[in-house]
Design an enzyme around this catalytic site. Structure first.
Site, short mmCIF file in Angstrom:
data_model
loop_
_atom_site.label_atom_id
_atom_site.label_comp_id
_atom_site.label_asym_id
_atom_site.label_seq_id
_atom_site.Cartn_x
_atom_site.Cartn_y
_atom_site.Cartn_z
CD GLN A 1 -3.04 -0.78 -0.23
OE1 GLN A 1 -3.13 0.34 -0.45
NE2 GLN A 1 -3.76 -1.81 -0.45
CG HIS B 1 -3.53 -5.17 -8.37
ND1 HIS B 1 -4.63 -4.53 -7.77
CD2 HIS B 1 -2.79 -6.13 -7.75
CE1 HIS B 1 -4.66 -5.41 -6.56
NE2 HIS B 1 -3.72 -6.33 -6.65
CB CYS C 1 -18.66 -11.03 0.98
SG CYS C 1 -20.18 -10.95 0.82
N1 PLP Z 1 -0.81 -6.74 1.03
C1 PLP Z 1 -1.58 -5.73 1.24
C2 PLP Z 1 -1.47 -4.76 2.29
C3 PLP Z 1 -2.59 -5.62 0.21
O1 PLP Z 1 -3.53 -4.56 0.19
C4 PLP Z 1 -2.80 -6.39 -0.88
C5 PLP Z 1 -3.87 -6.53 -1.85
O2 PLP Z 1 -4.86 -6.18 -1.57
C6 PLP Z 1 -1.76 -7.66 -0.90
C7 PLP Z 1 -0.87 -7.75 0.03
C8 PLP Z 1 -2.06 -8.71 -1.95
O3 PLP Z 1 -1.57 -8.24 -3.40
P1 PLP Z 1 -1.96 -8.78 -4.38
O4 PLP Z 1 -3.38 -8.69 -4.92
O5 PLP Z 1 -1.08 -8.33 -5.46
O6 PLP Z 1 -1.55 -10.47 -4.54
#
Ligand code: PLP
Length: 396
Positions: free
Chosen positions: A182, A204, A328
């Site tokens: 993040q 992403h 959910c």
């Molecule tokens: N760690 C955090 C803090 C995230 O917000 C996310 C995604 O929501 C992930 C790990 C996982 O990343 P990815 O969706 O690329 O596997």
């Protein structure tokens, strides 16, 4: 009036739109240069250079050396790989330290390790979502293989003192991984200054496509590959490279440096305008998590007496995307493990929603939410009141 752009997207911690600049950089690698970089002929081999250029850009985003970057399929794979490698390269050590508020990529991997008889310490957090560093220090044992603490919480935006945690781990001679998924484009990341051993990112979350990420492995740190197959990524991660994704990630990394200023000024101001506007116009709203050490784009709010699901569905009817941090299951939202770990009761955790802003949000969109939300909350609360009256009459 509703802004013209649809949807009104306030869920940028979940994923982000691919930036036009990123898409432009990627397209030639889908249309024209679509070869396999491992091929012997020039049409494939020519891809090595753009991949290495992208690696340099991603490395620059976190002040790493390009050779310290391993491209992966995303944050989840990077996190799993770092934890597993620490165990594989330290076979005598069977203990890990992490926190109760990590993403499920860490928590579920640790849960699986527990089944395999590893010991995991899940550190608690304060009501503000912060870690007690003395507790962390005390939790590290001679058989601790790795400490894993997220840089910024995806639900509340609460930041961790990464440099201090890295110093504690160094002092105890234990590896340190941070899930920094993040952080980029929102806060500065400097692996040289912070001294982390492993760091995970996901493209992403920074205006590049899904399915591409990276693991930083500090030079000199022992690393055992997690995904094995071909000899790609210098034998550190098997699997044909996601070339277009890597190129997009590189371009997004460049843009993220530029976004940092915008996020700290314009986006922060929009987030504060949204949060303060909601607190002013709606009763019974509380901010979840420390408001000081927090990502500039995130606001997690609880609406007394209500369920997040109803609020999110009503916002959706107005074309507004927000979320709760909860999963959910069987059609209803579970209370967020992050908010429960911060000591929120189940009702408050269930009544919480997250707004996470991004570079494409505008003041008109914030104004629209500030116009719609008080009406939505008033309507839901009045429905709840009538239901309660009906139920109490029915049982009288
Ligand atoms: N760690 C955090 C803090 C995230 O917000 C996310 C995604 O929501 C992930 C790990 C996982 O990343 P990815 O969706 O690329 O596997």
């Amino acid at each position: 009036m509703q802004p013209t752009q649809q949807p009104i997207y306030f869920d940028n911690n979940a994923t982000t739109r691919v930036a036009p600049e990123v898409l432009d950089a990627m397209l030639p690698f889908l249309h024209e240069q679509w070869g396999n970089p491992s091929s012997i002929y020039g049409f494939g081999r020519q891809l090595a250079k753009p991949i290495e250029l992208a690696r340099e850009k991603v490395a620059a985003l976190i002040n790493a050396e390009p050779r310290e970057i391993i491209f992966t399929s995303g944050g989840t794979e990077s996190i799993n790989s770092a934890l597993q490698s620490a165990l594989d390269t330290n076979p005598g050590k069977r203990h890990l330290v992490t926190t109760a508020v990590e993403h499920s990529a860490t928590l579920k991997f640790c849960a699986r390790l527990k089944h395999k008889n590893f010991e995991i310490t899940f550190l608690p957090v304060t009501a503000g979502g912060q870690l007690d560093l003395q507790l962390l220090e005390r939790a590290i044992r001679p058989d601790t293989a790795i400490v894993s603490v997220m840089s910024a919480n995806n639900e509340t935006g609460v930041l961790s003192p990464i440099e201090e945690i890295a110093a504690i781990c160094r002092g105890k001679d234990v590896l340190f991984h941070t899930d920094a998924v993040q952080a980029p484009g929102k806060v500065e990341i400097d692996v040289k200054q912070s001294g982390v051993d492993f760091l995970s990112l996901s493209a992403h979350k920074l205006y590049a496509p899904k399915g591409i990420g990276m693991l930083y492995v500090k030079r000199g740190t022992k690393y055992q590959p997690y995904v094995i197959g071909g000899g790609q990524e210098q034998g550190q991660r098997g699997g044909t490279e996601n070339v277009a994704g890597i190129i997009g990630f590189g371009r997004a990394a460049e843009l993220a440096q530029a976004h940092l200023h915008d996020t700290h000024t314009r986006i922060r101001a929009l987030r504060d305008q949204l949060e303060n506007g909601i607190l002013k116009s709606i009763d019974g709203v509380n901010v979840n998590g420390s408001r000081d050490a927090r990502l500039p784009n995130t606001s997690n709010l609880s609406f007394k007496g209500l369920e997040a699901e109803g609020i999110l569905l009503s916002l959706d009817e107005q074309g507004i995307c927000a979320s709760s941090g909860s999963a959910c299951t069987s059609g209803s939202l579970d209370p967020s493990h992050v908010l429960l770990a911060m000591g929120c009761d189940t009702a408050r955790a269930r009544a919480s929603i997250r707004f996470s802003l991004g570079i494409y949000n505008t003041e008109a969109e914030v104004d629209f939410v500030l116009q719609q939300l008080p009406v939505i909350i008033a309507k839901l609360r009045s429905q709840l009141k009538s239901e309660k009256t009906y139920r109490s009459k029915a049982t009288a």
